[in-house]
Design a protein around this motif. Structure first.
Motif, PDB file in Angstrom:
ATOM      1  N   THR A 182    -159.742 -15.810  36.598  1.00  0.00           N
ATOM      2  CA  THR A 182    -159.878 -15.080  35.340  1.00  0.00           C
ATOM      3  C   THR A 182    -160.729 -13.837  35.587  1.00  0.00           C
ATOM      4  OG1 THR A 182    -161.889 -16.243  34.708  1.00  0.00           O
ATOM      5  CG2 THR A 182    -159.780 -17.226  34.010  1.00  0.00           C
ATOM      6  N   GLU A 183    -160.711 -12.934  34.639  1.00  0.00           N
ATOM      7  CA  GLU A 183    -161.538 -11.719  34.747  1.00  0.00           C
ATOM      8  C   GLU A 183    -163.020 -12.093  34.819  1.00  0.00           C
ATOM      9  OE1 GLU A 183    -160.112  -8.424  34.809  1.00  0.00           O
ATOM     10  OE2 GLU A 183    -158.350  -9.667  35.127  1.00  0.00           O
ATOM     11  N   ALA A 184    -163.423 -13.085  34.042  1.00  0.00           N
ATOM     12  CA  ALA A 184    -164.827 -13.514  34.043  1.00  0.00           C
ATOM     13  C   ALA A 184    -165.231 -14.067  35.407  1.00  0.00           C
ATOM     14  CB  ALA A 184    -165.068 -14.554  32.956  1.00  0.00           C
ATOM     15  N   GLU A 185    -164.362 -14.880  36.019  1.00  0.00           N
ATOM     16  CA  GLU A 185    -164.664 -15.412  37.353  1.00  0.00           C
ATOM     17  C   GLU A 185    -164.787 -14.292  38.370  1.00  0.00           C
ATOM     18  OE1 GLU A 185    -162.664 -19.646  38.168  1.00  0.00           O
ATOM     19  OE2 GLU A 185    -161.230 -18.104  37.535  1.00  0.00           O
ATOM     20  N   LEU A 186    -163.878 -13.331  38.298  1.00  0.00           N
ATOM     21  CA  LEU A 186    -163.917 -12.208  39.240  1.00  0.00           C
ATOM     22  C   LEU A 186    -165.215 -11.424  39.095  1.00  0.00           C
ATOM     23  CD1 LEU A 186    -160.227 -11.003  39.029  1.00  0.00           C
ATOM     24  CD2 LEU A 186    -161.343 -12.097  40.978  1.00  0.00           C
ATOM     25  N   ALA A 187    -165.628 -11.169  37.870  1.00  0.00           N
ATOM     26  CA  ALA A 187    -166.856 -10.399  37.643  1.00  0.00           C
ATOM     27  C   ALA A 187    -168.094 -11.178  38.086  1.00  0.00           C
ATOM     28  CB  ALA A 187    -166.973 -10.039  36.165  1.00  0.00           C
ATOM     29  N   ARG A 188    -168.105 -12.466  37.814  1.00  0.00           N
ATOM     30  CA  ARG A 188    -169.289 -13.282  38.068  1.00  0.00           C
ATOM     31  C   ARG A 188    -169.437 -13.688  39.534  1.00  0.00           C
ATOM     32  NH1 ARG A 188    -168.532 -16.409  33.975  1.00  0.00           N
ATOM     33  NH2 ARG A 188    -167.153 -17.822  35.075  1.00  0.00           N
TER      34      ARG A 188
END
Length: 120
Positions: free
Chosen positions: A71-77
């Motif tokens: 997910t975008e959140a996983e990629l950012a985090r």
């Protein structure tokens, strides 16, 4: 990525990247030859504030594999560097498979079963 998004990306020129000679994909480490499908990956997703924080040129199939699994959140985090993506077990099978393919190989990528899309 849906066909509609692929067409939009092609019109905007995001997919039509011409790699400099000697460029290698930082995910699969295979060379990106001129004429191969390549696209820019934002190290931090644009939706998470990464618009001006740097990109890397990847084979388009490698880029699709990233977004099919995370997910975008996983990629950012957790995955703001290609090295951390390469070390992730969810990509290990893909990287082993694509390593045997020619550098200009491309195939459609489906969303992984272990990633739950937002729209479901």
């Amino acid at each position: 990525m849906s066909r509609r998004h692929e067409k939009r990306a092609a019109r905007s020129g995001r997919e039509a990247q011409v790699p400099p000679a000697g460029t290698a994909c930082p995910l699969c480490l295979r060379p990106i030859p001129p004429g191969a499908r390549a696209s820019r990956h934002h190290l931090i997703p644009r939706l998470k504030g990464g618009t001006h924080r740097g990109t890397v040129l990847l084979h388009h199939i490698c880029h699709q594999a990233i977004h099919a699994r995370f997910t975008e959140a996983e990629l950012a985090r957790r995955f703001a560097e290609p090295e951390t993506l390469r070390a992730e077990p969810r990509l290990a099978e893909f990287l082993g498979w694509v390593a045997s393919k020619p550098p200009d190989f491309h195939a459609p990528t489906r969303i992984s079963r272990d990633r739950t899309p937002k729209w479901r």
